[in-house]
Motif scaffolding. Sequence first.
Motif, PDB file in Angstrom:
ATOM      1  N   ARG A   1       9.685   7.499  -7.053  1.00 57.06           N
ATOM      2  CA  ARG A   1       8.602   7.356  -5.979  1.00 57.06           C
ATOM      3  C   ARG A   1       7.101   6.820  -6.759  1.00 57.06           C
ATOM      4  O   ARG A   1       6.891   7.473  -7.515  1.00 57.06           O
ATOM      5  CB  ARG A   1       8.140   8.501  -5.035  1.00 57.06           C
TER       6      ARG A   1
ATOM      7  N   GLN B   1       0.900  -1.283  -0.012  1.00 59.31           N
ATOM      8  CA  GLN B   1      -0.188   0.085   0.070  1.00 59.31           C
ATOM      9  C   GLN B   1       0.950   1.212   0.066  1.00 59.31           C
ATOM     10  O   GLN B   1       0.627   2.013  -0.668  1.00 59.31           O
ATOM     11  CB  GLN B   1      -0.912  -0.067   1.276  1.00 59.31           C
ATOM     12  N   ARG B   2       2.005   1.262   0.931  1.00 59.46           N
ATOM     13  CA  ARG B   2       2.807   2.540   0.852  1.00 59.46           C
ATOM     14  C   ARG B   2       3.357   2.556  -0.363  1.00 59.46           C
ATOM     15  O   ARG B   2       3.876   3.700  -0.880  1.00 59.46           O
ATOM     16  CB  ARG B   2       3.684   2.485   2.196  1.00 59.46           C
TER      17      ARG B   2
ATOM     18  N   GLY C   1       3.534   5.789  -5.039  1.00 59.37           N
ATOM     19  CA  GLY C   1       2.977   5.835  -3.744  1.00 59.37           C
ATOM     20  C   GLY C   1       3.677   6.832  -2.788  1.00 59.37           C
ATOM     21  O   GLY C   1       4.246   7.997  -3.002  1.00 59.37           O
ATOM     22  N   GLN C   2       3.526   6.301  -1.504  1.00 58.35           N
ATOM     23  CA  GLN C   2       4.555   7.143  -0.561  1.00 58.35           C
ATOM     24  C   GLN C   2       5.865   6.738  -0.429  1.00 58.35           C
ATOM     25  O   GLN C   2       6.837   7.613   0.238  1.00 58.35           O
ATOM     26  CB  GLN C   2       3.785   6.832   0.968  1.00 58.35           C
ATOM     27  N   TRP C   3       6.409   5.792  -0.993  1.00 62.27           N
ATOM     28  CA  TRP C   3       7.788   5.268  -0.867  1.00 62.27           C
ATOM     29  C   TRP C   3       8.440   5.317  -2.063  1.00 62.27           C
ATOM     30  O   TRP C   3       7.992   5.411  -3.091  1.00 62.27           O
ATOM     31  CB  TRP C   3       7.885   3.939  -0.344  1.00 62.27           C
TER      32      TRP C   3
ATOM     33  N   ALA D   1      -2.717   2.770   4.677  1.00 64.53           N
ATOM     34  CA  ALA D   1      -3.740   3.729   4.031  1.00 64.53           C
ATOM     35  C   ALA D   1      -3.876   4.807   5.413  1.00 64.53           C
ATOM     36  O   ALA D   1      -3.972   6.038   5.406  1.00 64.53           O
ATOM     37  CB  ALA D   1      -5.149   3.364   3.781  1.00 64.53           C
ATOM     38  N   ARG D   2      -3.904   4.174   6.738  1.00 68.85           N
ATOM     39  CA  ARG D   2      -4.229   4.992   7.709  1.00 68.85           C
ATOM     40  C   ARG D   2      -3.108   5.851   8.214  1.00 68.85           C
ATOM     41  O   ARG D   2      -3.247   7.195   8.731  1.00 68.85           O
ATOM     42  CB  ARG D   2      -4.606   3.970   9.015  1.00 68.85           C
ATOM     43  N   ARG D   3      -1.876   5.530   7.657  1.00 68.28           N
ATOM     44  CA  ARG D   3      -0.622   6.259   7.791  1.00 68.28           C
ATOM     45  C   ARG D   3      -0.895   7.582   7.099  1.00 68.28           C
ATOM     46  O   ARG D   3      -0.185   8.691   7.352  1.00 68.28           O
ATOM     47  CB  ARG D   3       0.636   5.758   7.388  1.00 68.28           C
ATOM     48  N   SER D   4      -1.383   7.716   6.090  1.00 63.07           N
ATOM     49  CA  SER D   4      -1.679   8.899   5.233  1.00 63.07           C
ATOM     50  C   SER D   4      -2.912   9.813   5.495  1.00 63.07           C
ATOM     51  O   SER D   4      -3.104  10.939   5.162  1.00 63.07           O
ATOM     52  CB  SER D   4      -1.643   8.528   3.756  1.00 63.07           C
ATOM     53  N   GLY D   5      -3.738   9.411   6.626  1.00 60.49           N
ATOM     54  CA  GLY D   5      -4.892  10.018   6.940  1.00 60.49           C
ATOM     55  C   GLY D   5      -6.179   9.221   7.461  1.00 60.49           C
ATOM     56  O   GLY D   5      -5.948   7.781   7.419  1.00 60.49           O
TER      57      GLY D   5
END
Length: 324
Positions: free
Chosen positions: A168, A21-22, A170-172, A238-242
């Motif tokens: 990059r 996900q990340r 996603g987030q990584w 996903a929760r890490r992003s909000g």
Amino acid sequence: MSALPLAGALLVGAAFGYGAQRGAFCMNSGFRDALAGDFTKLKALALAVAVQLLLLPVVFGLGLAQPAPPALKVWGALVGGLVFGLSMRWAGACAAGVLYKLGAGDVGALLALVGMALGATLAESGPLSAARIAVQRAEIDPWMPAPIVSILVGLLVLAGLARAGDGRAGQWTWKRTGLWIGATATLAWPLSAAYGRQFGLAVVPGTVGIVSGIGGGTMPAWDALLVVGLLVGGWIGARRSGRVELTAPGPSLLLRRFAGGLGLGIGASVAAGCTVGQGLTGLGLLAPSSFVVMGAIFAGSALSTTLARRFEHAPAGMTALPGR
């Protein structure tokens, strides 16, 4: 049997779902991006495979697990891989992508997952099983290269990636994603072997197993918990992003997600694996079957992309295929 190995399944699934996900680790968009000249996600896959090529000989050498490369079922690999690749666009993801996107609140992924479970069940033990067996009849025994070969190939892949620029998804960055996914895929082998299951990451067996368990049949506990963990990991990522909120495409796309998932399940069953079992895990064993399956999946993805572009530029009155 101790519950500890089953906890390992949850741990591995959650780690895989979180990293996927990340890092937006999904070969549906990965292959389509590559067709457009963006190889970011394929570089993450290559790095994850290289990590396994370097570490798995140690795992097997220490007796922590036994290698189990998939046999090459020639026509099954070609036909199943092509069907899987064609279906990814409508499903909106590959098999792993469907799971971590569902964990992130994507309602369309739920329809794709239901379709995938149903399609795989139909091909494994339902009315399509006879056709699947017939297609898979041409089989070549599996083989494993010498450990030194795996290590040398892993080093060559790393040498090639060392020159690649950072990017990059996603987030990584793809480097962080590749290292995380590769380490998780390696860890899956000894934790799975502790339960008596000799294989690494694979998501379709657990999906089919859950359906079987609901119907009163046998449910492979380790594989089922791996799938549950993947959903949890997707949610945590996903929760890490909000805040995680439910999202859904339009009604017509929901039906397409289900139809795409149905194709994913059938294709994965016929090919004896998907982009995780045959791709990520099988390539980490240098299994010939996995190269054939992944080539067929890429061909199917390229064909669906080509057809979609033609529909998208078709005259008014014609229906366009769903986008990314």
